[in-house]
Design a protein around this motif. Sequence first.
Motif, PDB file in Angstrom:
ATOM      1  N   GLN A   1       0.898  -1.426   0.116  1.00  0.00           N
ATOM      2  CA  GLN A   1       0.096   0.030   0.271  1.00  0.00           C
ATOM      3  C   GLN A   1       0.584   1.673  -0.272  1.00  0.00           C
ATOM      4  OE1 GLN A   1      -2.871   0.118   3.166  1.00  0.00           O
ATOM      5  NE2 GLN A   1      -4.107  -1.715   1.964  1.00  0.00           N
ATOM      6  N   LEU A   2       0.422   2.545  -0.157  1.00  0.00           N
ATOM      7  CA  LEU A   2       1.052   3.160  -0.539  1.00  0.00           C
ATOM      8  C   LEU A   2      -0.467   4.415  -0.236  1.00  0.00           C
ATOM      9  CD1 LEU A   2       2.889   5.662  -1.623  1.00  0.00           C
ATOM     10  CD2 LEU A   2       2.481   5.062  -3.869  1.00  0.00           C
ATOM     11  N   SER A   3      -0.257   5.597   0.772  1.00  0.00           N
ATOM     12  CA  SER A   3      -0.859   5.703   0.442  1.00  0.00           C
ATOM     13  C   SER A   3      -0.355   8.148   1.718  1.00  0.00           C
ATOM     14  CB  SER A   3      -1.851   6.142   2.261  1.00  0.00           C
ATOM     15  OG  SER A   3      -1.108   6.247   3.007  1.00  0.00           O
ATOM     16  N   ASP A   4      -0.958   9.030   0.704  1.00  0.00           N
ATOM     17  CA  ASP A   4      -1.254   9.792   1.096  1.00  0.00           C
ATOM     18  C   ASP A   4      -1.772  10.724   1.960  1.00  0.00           C
ATOM     19  OD1 ASP A   4      -2.696  10.687  -0.115  1.00  0.00           O
ATOM     20  OD2 ASP A   4      -1.562  11.437  -2.340  1.00  0.00           O
ATOM     21  N   GLN A   5      -2.145  11.629   2.411  1.00  0.00           N
ATOM     22  CA  GLN A   5      -3.069  12.723   3.218  1.00  0.00           C
ATOM     23  C   GLN A   5      -4.772  12.765   2.750  1.00  0.00           C
ATOM     24  OE1 GLN A   5      -0.859  15.906   3.621  1.00  0.00           O
ATOM     25  NE2 GLN A   5      -1.039  15.968   6.197  1.00  0.00           N
ATOM     26  N   THR A   6      -5.001  12.430   1.246  1.00  0.00           N
ATOM     27  CA  THR A   6      -5.948  12.620   0.051  1.00  0.00           C
ATOM     28  C   THR A   6      -6.423  10.813   0.122  1.00  0.00           C
ATOM     29  OG1 THR A   6      -5.108  12.802  -1.299  1.00  0.00           O
ATOM     30  CG2 THR A   6      -6.068  14.410  -0.869  1.00  0.00           C
ATOM     31  N   LYS A   7      -5.742   9.887  -0.045  1.00  0.00           N
ATOM     32  CA  LYS A   7      -6.064   7.980  -0.465  1.00  0.00           C
ATOM     33  C   LYS A   7      -4.944   7.717  -0.833  1.00  0.00           C
ATOM     34  CE  LYS A   7      -4.419   9.062  -4.904  1.00  0.00           C
ATOM     35  NZ  LYS A   7      -3.918  10.950  -4.877  1.00  0.00           N
ATOM     36  N   THR A   8      -5.793   5.592  -0.645  1.00  0.00           N
ATOM     37  CA  THR A   8      -4.781   5.566  -0.231  1.00  0.00           C
ATOM     38  C   THR A   8      -5.140   4.126  -1.657  1.00  0.00           C
ATOM     39  OG1 THR A   8      -4.404   4.538   1.572  1.00  0.00           O
ATOM     40  CG2 THR A   8      -4.235   2.817   0.602  1.00  0.00           C
ATOM     41  N   LEU A   9      -3.725   4.220  -2.242  1.00  0.00           N
ATOM     42  CA  LEU A   9      -3.234   3.290  -3.204  1.00  0.00           C
ATOM     43  C   LEU A   9      -2.669   1.686  -3.148  1.00  0.00           C
ATOM     44  CD1 LEU A   9      -1.232   6.021  -6.015  1.00  0.00           C
ATOM     45  CD2 LEU A   9      -3.810   5.617  -5.567  1.00  0.00           C
ATOM     46  N   LYS A  10      -3.378   0.509  -3.815  1.00  0.00           N
ATOM     47  CA  LYS A  10      -2.769  -0.584  -3.429  1.00  0.00           C
ATOM     48  C   LYS A  10      -1.678  -0.692  -4.557  1.00  0.00           C
ATOM     49  CE  LYS A  10      -4.092  -5.628  -4.517  1.00  0.00           C
ATOM     50  NZ  LYS A  10      -5.130  -6.302  -4.593  1.00  0.00           N
ATOM     51  N   LEU A  11      -0.611  -1.477  -3.773  1.00  0.00           N
ATOM     52  CA  LEU A  11       1.140  -1.769  -5.034  1.00  0.00           C
ATOM     53  C   LEU A  11       0.701  -2.642  -5.479  1.00  0.00           C
ATOM     54  CD1 LEU A  11       3.438  -0.434  -2.937  1.00  0.00           C
ATOM     55  CD2 LEU A  11       2.698   0.752  -4.351  1.00  0.00           C
TER      56      LEU A  11
ATOM     57  N   LEU B   1       1.123  14.961  -4.777  1.00  0.00           N
ATOM     58  CA  LEU B   1      -0.338  14.321  -4.497  1.00  0.00           C
ATOM     59  C   LEU B   1       0.268  12.598  -5.243  1.00  0.00           C
ATOM     60  CD1 LEU B   1      -3.995  14.837  -6.065  1.00  0.00           C
ATOM     61  CD2 LEU B   1      -2.462  14.916  -3.643  1.00  0.00           C
ATOM     62  N   ILE B   2       0.465  11.374  -4.246  1.00  0.00           N
ATOM     63  CA  ILE B   2       0.872  10.055  -5.229  1.00  0.00           C
ATOM     64  C   ILE B   2      -0.294   9.671  -6.712  1.00  0.00           C
ATOM     65  CG2 ILE B   2       1.379   9.420  -2.860  1.00  0.00           C
ATOM     66  CD1 ILE B   2      -0.578   7.781  -2.471  1.00  0.00           C
ATOM     67  N   ALA B   3       0.662   9.035  -7.370  1.00  0.00           N
ATOM     68  CA  ALA B   3      -0.291   8.707  -8.422  1.00  0.00           C
ATOM     69  C   ALA B   3       0.171   7.390  -8.787  1.00  0.00           C
ATOM     70  CB  ALA B   3      -0.143   9.932  -9.833  1.00  0.00           C
ATOM     71  N   LYS B   4      -1.282   6.796  -9.771  1.00  0.00           N
ATOM     72  CA  LYS B   4      -0.574   5.401 -10.328  1.00  0.00           C
ATOM     73  C   LYS B   4      -1.480   5.327 -11.362  1.00  0.00           C
ATOM     74  CE  LYS B   4      -2.764   0.860  -9.093  1.00  0.00           C
ATOM     75  NZ  LYS B   4      -4.004  -0.146  -8.598  1.00  0.00           N
ATOM     76  N   VAL B   5      -0.266   4.647 -12.236  1.00  0.00           N
ATOM     77  CA  VAL B   5      -0.924   4.750 -13.657  1.00  0.00           C
ATOM     78  C   VAL B   5      -0.379   2.806 -14.218  1.00  0.00           C
ATOM     79  CG1 VAL B   5      -1.001   6.804 -14.623  1.00  0.00           C
ATOM     80  CG2 VAL B   5       1.190   5.149 -15.283  1.00  0.00           C
ATOM     81  N   LYS B   6      -1.347   2.122 -15.378  1.00  0.00           N
ATOM     82  CA  LYS B   6      -0.500   0.717 -15.842  1.00  0.00           C
ATOM     83  C   LYS B   6       0.333   1.190 -16.874  1.00  0.00           C
ATOM     84  CE  LYS B   6      -2.028  -3.063 -16.854  1.00  0.00           C
ATOM     85  NZ  LYS B   6      -1.867  -4.102 -15.905  1.00  0.00           N
ATOM     86  N   ALA B   7       1.315   0.238 -15.937  1.00  0.00           N
ATOM     87  CA  ALA B   7       2.141   0.309 -16.719  1.00  0.00           C
ATOM     88  C   ALA B   7       2.390  -0.291 -18.027  1.00  0.00           C
ATOM     89  CB  ALA B   7       3.742  -0.704 -15.943  1.00  0.00           C
ATOM     90  N   LYS B   8       2.970   0.100 -18.397  1.00  0.00           N
ATOM     91  CA  LYS B   8       3.378  -0.115 -20.496  1.00  0.00           C
ATOM     92  C   LYS B   8       4.844  -1.342 -20.371  1.00  0.00           C
ATOM     93  CE  LYS B   8       1.170   3.260 -22.745  1.00  0.00           C
ATOM     94  NZ  LYS B   8       1.009   4.443 -23.715  1.00  0.00           N
ATOM     95  N   GLU B   9       5.078  -1.687 -21.418  1.00  0.00           N
ATOM     96  CA  GLU B   9       5.990  -3.177 -22.208  1.00  0.00           C
ATOM     97  C   GLU B   9       7.551  -1.667 -21.768  1.00  0.00           C
ATOM     98  OE1 GLU B   9       6.389  -5.480 -25.308  1.00  0.00           O
ATOM     99  OE2 GLU B   9       4.250  -6.284 -24.835  1.00  0.00           O
ATOM    100  N   ILE B  10       7.469  -0.597 -22.674  1.00  0.00           N
ATOM    101  CA  ILE B  10       8.093   0.088 -22.890  1.00  0.00           C
ATOM    102  C   ILE B  10       8.261   0.639 -20.643  1.00  0.00           C
ATOM    103  CG2 ILE B  10       7.112   2.253 -22.906  1.00  0.00           C
ATOM    104  CD1 ILE B  10      11.003   1.942 -24.046  1.00  0.00           C
ATOM    105  N   ASP B  11       8.233   1.396 -20.748  1.00  0.00           N
ATOM    106  CA  ASP B  11       8.364   0.904 -18.952  1.00  0.00           C
ATOM    107  C   ASP B  11       9.235   0.264 -18.461  1.00  0.00           C
ATOM    108  OD1 ASP B  11       6.440   3.798 -18.627  1.00  0.00           O
ATOM    109  OD2 ASP B  11       5.154   2.371 -18.613  1.00  0.00           O
ATOM    110  N   VAL B  12       9.230  -1.399 -18.127  1.00  0.00           N
ATOM    111  CA  VAL B  12       9.696  -2.101 -17.639  1.00  0.00           C
ATOM    112  C   VAL B  12      11.337  -1.919 -18.434  1.00  0.00           C
ATOM    113  CG1 VAL B  12       9.940  -4.327 -17.507  1.00  0.00           C
ATOM    114  CG2 VAL B  12       7.571  -3.493 -17.466  1.00  0.00           C
ATOM    115  N   ALA B  13      10.768  -2.049 -19.996  1.00  0.00           N
ATOM    116  CA  ALA B  13      12.587  -1.544 -20.560  1.00  0.00           C
ATOM    117  C   ALA B  13      13.308  -0.852 -19.971  1.00  0.00           C
ATOM    118  CB  ALA B  13      12.171  -1.513 -21.827  1.00  0.00           C
ATOM    119  N   ASN B  14      12.638   0.132 -19.720  1.00  0.00           N
ATOM    120  CA  ASN B  14      13.479   1.651 -19.903  1.00  0.00           C
ATOM    121  C   ASN B  14      13.706   1.297 -17.746  1.00  0.00           C
ATOM    122  OD1 ASN B  14      13.199   3.496 -21.041  1.00  0.00           O
ATOM    123  ND2 ASN B  14      11.075   4.079 -21.002  1.00  0.00           N
TER     124      ASN B  14
END
Length: 296
Positions: free
Chosen positions: A45-55, A100-113
Amino acid sequence: MNKHFLKHTFSLLNIDHVELNSRWNYKNVVSPYHRIYYIDKGEGQLSDQTKTLKLEAGYLYMIPSYTLCNLICTSYLSQYFVQFFEESADGTFMFSTVRLIAKVKAKEIDVANFQRLVEINPGRGINRSDNPSVYEKNIYYKEYQQLNNQQKFSDFLETQGILLQLLSRFTVPEMVQAKEAEAIPVKILDAMRFVFVNLHLPLTIKLLAEKVNLNPEYFSRLFETHTGTRPLAFIQEKRIERAVHIMATSQASLSEIANLTGFTSLPHFTRMFKKIIGLPPGMYRRQLQSPSVPSL
């Protein structure tokens, strides 16, 4: 014609792939640099003062600099991570208006990077501890800067490019202003630079306006128009950012930190610190020194 141009560079701290367990539980972490994670296995889990994101596997996560957050792993988490300072010639920074913390779907290029960053920047893991109170010290920042100075120019350019690609994944509406940024007038940039260098001095709107030869009232309106904040609020924010950095990298007392960052008294410093960070400075320091929390 696209009039955007790059004015940011990045100073790499750490890049690595790690496997974590329930000991990776830290709360109220505030760092003077950006963090980006790619999770490939496990969860947390990752959280800030406004929300909690599932890792969770297959996603990228960003923690902008000076964002108060909590890091939690209940059992097992495998991740790539990169930590880096942002540097700007004109004193303006990405994501500075929305921490603010943020979450986006990863792409293949992200893994390669991420894999490529590890390959061209060997020995940049956090070998001492995964506890921020251990590795966030000025002596270690200097070690990382020495490694950057020794980096081949081709690797430096590639590192900058990859970091820009990863940051571009988070240029979503909630992280950046939708309105196109206008060029900041030179006089406002000069005033901002003066603030950065002289945070320890008494700073007023009248003083800043005089430095750039503008009427104080007009200067204040112009500053807010082009930065989104009033001059005094900008000064206080930058003072607290500097205070967080000093607190994380030294043993200076709260009174010393208040003096170094230009506050007229310790109570004034305490009020502003709590307003901006969300915690009183004494509580923040105690949790920085002993940041572990029970597993969820």
